[in-house]
Design a protein around this motif. Structure first.
Motif, mmCIF file in Angstrom:
data_model
loop_
_atom_site.group_PDB
_atom_site.id
_atom_site.type_symbol
_atom_site.label_atom_id
_atom_site.label_comp_id
_atom_site.label_asym_id
_atom_site.label_seq_id
_atom_site.Cartn_x
_atom_site.Cartn_y
_atom_site.Cartn_z
ATOM 1 N N GLU A 147 7.214 3.286 -0.999
ATOM 2 C CA GLU A 147 7.435 4.526 -1.753
ATOM 3 C C GLU A 147 6.391 4.693 -2.852
ATOM 4 O O GLU A 147 5.812 5.778 -3.024
ATOM 5 C CB GLU A 147 8.851 4.486 -2.359
ATOM 6 C CG GLU A 147 9.324 5.805 -2.914
ATOM 7 C CD GLU A 147 10.741 5.710 -3.454
ATOM 8 O OE1 GLU A 147 10.964 6.221 -4.565
ATOM 9 O OE2 GLU A 147 11.595 5.108 -2.766
ATOM 10 N N ARG A 148 6.115 3.619 -3.606
ATOM 11 C CA ARG A 148 5.094 3.686 -4.667
ATOM 12 C C ARG A 148 3.717 4.003 -4.103
ATOM 13 O O ARG A 148 2.956 4.758 -4.696
ATOM 14 C CB ARG A 148 5.051 2.368 -5.437
ATOM 15 C CG ARG A 148 6.212 2.192 -6.398
ATOM 16 C CD ARG A 148 6.037 0.978 -7.294
ATOM 17 N NE ARG A 148 6.078 -0.284 -6.570
ATOM 18 C CZ ARG A 148 7.202 -0.942 -6.269
ATOM 19 N NH1 ARG A 148 8.373 -0.438 -6.621
ATOM 20 N NH2 ARG A 148 7.153 -2.083 -5.620
ATOM 21 N N MET A 201 3.038 5.754 -1.346
ATOM 22 C CA MET A 201 3.000 7.171 -0.956
ATOM 23 C C MET A 201 2.893 8.081 -2.181
ATOM 24 O O MET A 201 2.180 9.083 -2.158
ATOM 25 C CB MET A 201 4.233 7.538 -0.125
ATOM 26 C CG MET A 201 4.312 6.798 1.206
ATOM 27 S SD MET A 201 2.788 6.781 2.140
ATOM 28 C CE MET A 201 2.745 8.433 2.768
ATOM 29 N N GLU A 202 3.597 7.747 -3.268
ATOM 30 C CA GLU A 202 3.502 8.538 -4.503
ATOM 31 C C GLU A 202 2.093 8.491 -5.061
ATOM 32 O O GLU A 202 1.546 9.521 -5.488
ATOM 33 C CB GLU A 202 4.486 8.007 -5.547
ATOM 34 C CG GLU A 202 5.921 8.384 -5.296
ATOM 35 C CD GLU A 202 6.881 7.722 -6.268
ATOM 36 O OE1 GLU A 202 6.426 7.167 -7.303
ATOM 37 O OE2 GLU A 202 8.088 7.742 -5.989
ATOM 38 N N ALA A 203 1.476 7.317 -5.067
ATOM 39 C CA ALA A 203 0.113 7.168 -5.576
ATOM 40 C C ALA A 203 -0.862 7.965 -4.727
ATOM 41 O O ALA A 203 -1.794 8.596 -5.254
ATOM 42 C CB ALA A 203 -0.277 5.691 -5.589
ATOM 43 N N LYS A 204 -0.653 7.978 -3.399
ATOM 44 C CA LYS A 204 -1.526 8.734 -2.499
ATOM 45 C C LYS A 204 -1.423 10.234 -2.781
ATOM 46 O O LYS A 204 -2.426 10.941 -2.844
ATOM 47 C CB LYS A 204 -1.170 8.460 -1.030
ATOM 48 C CG LYS A 204 -1.690 7.138 -0.509
ATOM 49 C CD LYS A 204 -1.161 6.814 0.860
ATOM 50 C CE LYS A 204 -1.793 7.605 1.965
ATOM 51 N NZ LYS A 204 -3.117 7.177 2.358
ATOM 52 N N SER A 205 -0.201 10.725 -2.957
ATOM 53 C CA SER A 205 -0.043 12.169 -3.188
ATOM 54 C C SER A 205 -0.576 12.557 -4.563
ATOM 55 O O SER A 205 -1.156 13.641 -4.724
ATOM 56 C CB SER A 205 1.416 12.594 -3.016
ATOM 57 O OG SER A 205 2.232 11.894 -3.919
ATOM 58 N N ARG A 206 -0.428 11.678 -5.549
ATOM 59 C CA ARG A 206 -0.987 11.928 -6.880
ATOM 60 C C ARG A 206 -2.505 12.032 -6.804
ATOM 61 O O ARG A 206 -3.121 12.939 -7.350
ATOM 62 C CB ARG A 206 -0.574 10.795 -7.819
ATOM 63 C CG ARG A 206 -0.414 11.209 -9.253
ATOM 64 C CD ARG A 206 0.046 10.087 -10.166
ATOM 65 N NE ARG A 206 0.161 8.784 -9.532
ATOM 66 C CZ ARG A 206 1.288 8.082 -9.423
ATOM 67 N NH1 ARG A 206 2.398 8.543 -9.908
ATOM 68 N NH2 ARG A 206 1.308 6.915 -8.848
#
Length: 141
Positions: free
Chosen positions: A118-119, A121-126
């Motif tokens: 999850e972390r 994927m969040e970093a990728k979208s950021r």
């Protein structure tokens, strides 16, 4: 005489073939007259003292020191005397055999945890949002 490698492992000194050759380096004019470098040959493939699995790992570790016939050749020419070079060559061989006697640990595959995924994927979208903001403004902006 037997050379101790580990408590349950030793090789017979008769399996080692040591000869002396001329060496360069320190020693002045004496270098041209006396054969001080020690060349140690150990037939790893046909050794009776070592188990097969250690022989296989030893041949892998030997690298360029291994001949086609399975003989490990170690040349020691660091010191000025035959005796010190002989001791150095034997010590290097014993160290090589000690490293080969250690069984490599098998790698166990692991999975990333749900939180780690999850972390990520969040970093990728950021990061994608940051890159998107670098472009030229479009018609609708």
């Amino acid at each position: 005489m037997r050379l101790e490698i580990a408590p349950d492992l030793a090789i017979d000194e008769s399996e080692l073939d040591i000869s002396f050759i001329q060496a360069g380096g320190p020693g002045g004019q004496n270098v041209n007259k006396v054969a001080t470098a020690a060349q140690l040959r150990f037939d790893a493939r046909n050794s009776l003292s070592l188990p097969n699995e250690i022989k296989a790992r030893l041949q892998g570790l030997a690298g360029s020191r291994l001949t086609r016939d399975g003989v490990i050749v170690i040349t020691a020419r660091q010191h000025r005397t035959q005796d010190r070079n002989k001791q150095d060559a034997v010590a290097r061989l014993l160290d090589l055999i000690r490293r080969a006697s250690v069984r490599p640990v098998k790698r166990r595959a692991t999975k990333p945890s749900a939180g780690e995924r999850e972390r990520r994927m969040e970093a990728k979208s950021r990061r994608a949002g940051i890159k998107k903001g670098r472009g030229r403004p479009g018609r609708d902006e």
